[in-house]
Design an enzyme around this catalytic site. Sequence first.
Site, PDB file in Angstrom:
ATOM      1  N   HIS A  21      -2.070  11.758 -36.037  1.00  0.00           N
ATOM      2  CA  HIS A  21      -3.062  11.386 -36.542  1.00  0.00           C
ATOM      3  C   HIS A  21      -2.891  10.457 -37.693  1.00  0.00           C
ATOM      4  CE1 HIS A  21      -2.124  14.856 -39.270  1.00  0.00           C
ATOM      5  NE2 HIS A  21      -2.918  14.125 -40.093  1.00  0.00           N
ATOM      6  N   HIS A  31      -0.646   5.960 -42.290  1.00  0.00           N
ATOM      7  CA  HIS A  31       0.711   6.251 -41.560  1.00  0.00           C
ATOM      8  C   HIS A  31       0.474   7.333 -40.634  1.00  0.00           C
ATOM      9  CE1 HIS A  31       0.703   8.891 -44.923  1.00  0.00           C
ATOM     10  NE2 HIS A  31       1.507   9.784 -43.963  1.00  0.00           N
TER      11      HIS A  31
END
Length: 195
Positions: free
Chosen positions: A37, A120
């Site tokens: 995620h 990220h």
Amino acid sequence: MPRLFTALEIPRNAAMSLSLLRGGLPGARWIDVENYHITLRFIGDVDWRTADEIIDRLDRIERPEFQLQLSGTGAFGSKKPHSVWAGVSNTPEMFALQAEIERICQRIGLSPDPRKFTPHVTLARLRSSRVEDVVEYLSGRGNFVTAPFTVSRFVLLSSRDSVGGGPYLTEEVFPLHEERSNLASNEEHPASSVW
């Protein structure tokens, strides 16, 4: 109460591409593919009343869908690396969504997030990995890139006490709105067309 955070999900095709980056780094504990995620805002442990208020406010967000792409790799912790990650394209819509979530959290009394938003996808947590091994791992994967994908929603996830990396549970889903093309809006309002 579980730890809460808002995030963007990674679609299956992009997650499969990320999974090919697994391996080849001593001391890495790889994140399970289903737990990939992009964290938008870590909220932490809050009481149920605060959680309900957060959900109510997040549910009012009106933002359009947007495109994202994952590209490049890197590590957090320069002298003592603690995780490796895949990068995310700098998309103004993602940064605007994250900023709105941050404002909502502060308005209901949460402290500002002390970390700068650095989008990220965490690939692995590192335990006693040598800097040289991390540099070698990253040098062979710097050209990583996925096909662009549409972000049509964001989610509120919870994590139980663990060393990080999941398992995560989706508590709430918040849809983003489909962008309507100019052609469709002109068809609905032909009188507003200028010739």
